[in-house]
Design a protein around this motif. Structure first.
Motif, mmCIF file in Angstrom:
data_model
loop_
_atom_site.group_PDB
_atom_site.id
_atom_site.type_symbol
_atom_site.label_atom_id
_atom_site.label_comp_id
_atom_site.label_asym_id
_atom_site.label_seq_id
_atom_site.Cartn_x
_atom_site.Cartn_y
_atom_site.Cartn_z
ATOM 1 N N ASN A 1 0.858 -1.186 0.000
ATOM 2 C CA ASN A 1 0.000 0.000 0.000
ATOM 3 C C ASN A 1 0.894 1.236 0.000
ATOM 4 O OD1 ASN A 1 -1.815 2.059 0.453
ATOM 5 N ND2 ASN A 1 -2.145 1.533 2.603
ATOM 6 N N CYS B 1 0.624 4.386 2.401
ATOM 7 C CA CYS B 1 0.969 4.350 3.821
ATOM 8 C C CYS B 1 2.303 3.634 4.050
ATOM 9 C CB CYS B 1 -0.159 3.654 4.581
ATOM 10 S SG CYS B 1 0.004 3.579 6.351
ATOM 11 N N ASP C 1 2.520 0.287 3.848
ATOM 12 C CA ASP C 1 2.229 -1.032 4.426
ATOM 13 C C ASP C 1 2.639 -2.141 3.464
ATOM 14 O OD1 ASP C 1 0.829 0.305 6.518
ATOM 15 O OD2 ASP C 1 -0.912 0.443 5.193
ATOM 16 N N CYS D 1 1.379 0.018 9.357
ATOM 17 C CA CYS D 1 0.625 0.662 10.429
ATOM 18 C C CYS D 1 -0.237 -0.359 11.171
ATOM 19 C CB CYS D 1 -0.248 1.776 9.857
ATOM 20 S SG CYS D 1 -1.605 1.181 8.845
ATOM 21 N N SER E 1 -3.233 -1.890 9.139
ATOM 22 C CA SER E 1 -2.907 -2.887 8.116
ATOM 23 C C SER E 1 -2.526 -4.217 8.750
ATOM 24 C CB SER E 1 -1.765 -2.386 7.214
ATOM 25 O OG SER E 1 -0.542 -2.320 7.920
ATOM 26 N N ARG F 1 -7.470 5.380 5.473
ATOM 27 C CA ARG F 1 -7.006 4.142 6.104
ATOM 28 C C ARG F 1 -7.710 2.900 5.543
ATOM 29 N NH1 ARG F 1 -4.339 5.414 10.673
ATOM 30 N NH2 ARG F 1 -3.027 3.659 10.103
ATOM 31 N N CYS G 1 -5.410 0.671 3.981
ATOM 32 C CA CYS G 1 -4.626 -0.066 4.979
ATOM 33 C C CYS G 1 -5.383 -1.328 5.397
ATOM 34 C CB CYS G 1 -4.363 0.795 6.206
ATOM 35 S SG CYS G 1 -3.499 2.341 5.876
HETATM 36 ZN ZN ZN Z 1 -1.420 1.817 6.738
#
Ligand code: ZN
Length: 157
Positions: free
Chosen positions: A41, A44, A46, A69, A72, A138, A141
């Motif tokens: 991702n 972010c 991830d 994060c 995720s 998010r 995520c």
């Molecule tokens: Zn994330």
């Protein structure tokens, strides 16, 4: 609603933190024979690697590694707990319901607060992730591991 709502938020936050701190089904499977798929991702940073062991139409085992994060990683852990050991049609059903949760909630936000039509009871602990939709950025995520799982299942065909 506000009282119940915030208690529920607390419970959901606890579930997410629990799965983030003690991720289920963490690790790798030998591949081959296991399917190995990677997801990323970029919004972010991830990362997730999903290992799937499918036999006779059943997801016998699922393992994951990755970093990113809390949303995720806890979503990945919740997902693995929800689908491990399940027949593939049930796995796909769970995926569809979860994606619906994310989509419906997105639409709900846009239309200012209509109740979701997703049956949260069918989601069990996964319902904890519904709070994510308050932060649309998010959602990617939360869905990363799920999209990676779909990619892995597609490789079976
Ligand atoms: Zn994330």
């Amino acid at each position: 609603m506000s009282n119940l709502g915030s208690n529920l938020d607390d419970l959901y936050r606890e579930i997410i933190l629990d799965h983030y701190r003690s991720p289920r089904n963490r690790g790798e499977l030998d591949s081959p024979p296991a399917i190995r798929v990677e997801g990323f991702n970029p919004l972010c940073g991830d990362e997730i690697v999903v290992y799937l062991d499918v036999e006779d139409g059943v997801l016998k085992n699922i393992k994951m590694t990755g970093s990113g994060c809390s949303i995720s990683q806890s979503s990945a852990s919740l997902m693995s707990a929800a689908v491990k050991g399940k027949p593939l049609d049930q796995v796909r059903e769970t995926i569809a319901t979860f994606k619906q949760l994310m989509t419906v909630q997105e639409a709900t936000l846009a239309h200012d607060g209509e109740a979701p039509v997703v049956d949260l009871r069918a989601l069990g602990e996964l319902a904890a992730l519904q709070g994510v939709i308050k932060f649309p950025v998010r959602i990617k995520c939360a869905t990363l591991s799920w999209n990676t799982l779909i990619q892995g299942l597609d490789e079976l065909n």
